[in-house]
Design a protein around this motif. Structure first.
Motif: not given
Length: 353
Positions: A291-316
């Motif tokens: 049952g391995h889920d194929r893909r997860y992906a998060i839309d975090a725009r609400k947190l950015e729009r309402e509370l001004g948060w964005k991640p500081a780190e890139t994957f690299e």
């Protein structure tokens, strides 16, 4: 003072350390210290009066009542959970007990405590529940990312138990008025990660000259979130989130599992070069998990729009910091790799050879 459950685990311990590095407000840290809980992670706080550790199970109502009555926290942040999908497949009962029964027990204790607070403190109180994107199920390659409105469709005993805990938290807000906040995060990585999860497991296996086992075709996609970015998001949601709301927390870093391992190998080739060849030569493919889920992906725009948060780190940048930390902190890794951990890894991967 705030109360944190599961504060000796991976995300919880990072949160406690970050909180006390930035704030003088004390933390009561409640943790059962199962195999993934490690007080050595918090050894820098051993003599810090702002950190009070209580060894207790969140299923123990009397212990929770006692902690709440004694320390009178202004907020409860609920990190405690069984969280490994493979373990949930082999032993789902512990996941139901901790994630559903434990969350219910904690909510009941908090509801009782909250009801005793004077009006101003009742209004200011918050219960923040830390959850996962896995409750939303699996996405196709072209499907839109998970939003806060995505229907729940959990596919493993782990994700089903977390979905149940999310529903309980929501119900306690709508039925009893408990001022709750819920965050659903993508895959975390970073310092102090227990080495059964993909990134620390691959680092350790690479350094030990072992095979780097990749499930299936390695094309399963996850959104990766550096743990300290997650901690900053939780602080912002606690401070400014609207009671009853959920907030998705993601890193905007969709990567296949094989891309993650390739990145790790390249960093290790740079920082800890082998006598000959590349760490990539240790990659092997093993039977996929059920049952391995194929893909997860998060839309975090609400947190950015309402509370001004964005991640500081890139994957690299986050991966570089993570690999550097594991190379410097080999003693921490050795300390947590108990006999139980080694037995688990051998059993799990032997079945997939």
């Amino acid at each position: 003072m705030i109360l944190v459950t599961g504060g000796a685990g991976f995300i919880g311990s990072n949160f406690v350390l970050d909180w006390l590095a930035q704030d003088d407000e004390g933390v009561v840290n409640v943790d059962k210290l199962t195999y993934a809980g490690n007080l050595n992670t918090l050894r820098s706080l051993r003599d810090d009066p702002r950190h009070v550790f209580v060894r207790a199970d969140i299923c123990d109502r009397a212990a929770l009542d006692s902690v709440l009555a004694q320390h009178k926290p202004r907020a409860v942040l609920h990190f405690a959970a069984e969280s490994h999908v493979d373990r949930s497949i082999h032993g789902p009962a512990e996941f139901v007990q901790t994630n559903i029964v434990g969350t219910f027990t904690l909510l009941e204790a908090v509801r009782s405590y909250w009801g005793t607070l004077p009006p101003l403190k009742r209004d200011a109180f918050r219960f923040l529940h830390v959850s996962t994107d896995e409750v939303f199920g699996s996405l196709g390659a072209d499907d839109p990312q998970f939003s806060e409105a995505t229907a729940y469709a959990p596919n493993s005993p782990y994700s089903a138990s977390k979905a149940g805990s999310d529903h309980l938290v929501r119900a306690y807000h709508h039925t009893y008025g408990l001022p709750v906040l819920t965050t659903n995060c993508s895959n975390n990585y970073g310092p102090h990660h227990f080495p059964e999860k993909l990134i620390p497991l691959m680092i350790q296996h690479a350094l030990e000259g072992k095979a780097l086992p990749i499930y299936g075709d390695g094309k399963n996609v996850r959104d990766w979130l550096y743990v300290k970015d997650h901690c900053s998001a939780i602080r912002i949601v606690l401070a400014n989130g609207r009671p009853g709301e959920t907030y998705n927390v993601g890193g905007w870093n969709e990567k296949t599992n094989i891309e993650v391992v390739d990145t790790l190998c390249a960093l290790l080739d740079e920082m800890k070069r082998k006598a000959s060849g590349s760490y990539r030569e240790q990659i092997s493919y093993v039977t996929d998990r059920p049952g391995h889920d194929r893909r997860y992906a998060i839309d975090a725009r609400k947190l950015e729009r309402e509370l001004g948060w964005k991640p500081a780190e890139t994957f690299e940048t986050g991966m570089r910091k993570t690999v550097e930390w594991y190379l410097v902190n080999g003693e921490w890794v050795r300390d947590v790799m108990s006999g139980e951990y080694r037995k688990w890894v051998e059993t799990n991967y032997a079945q997939r050879g």
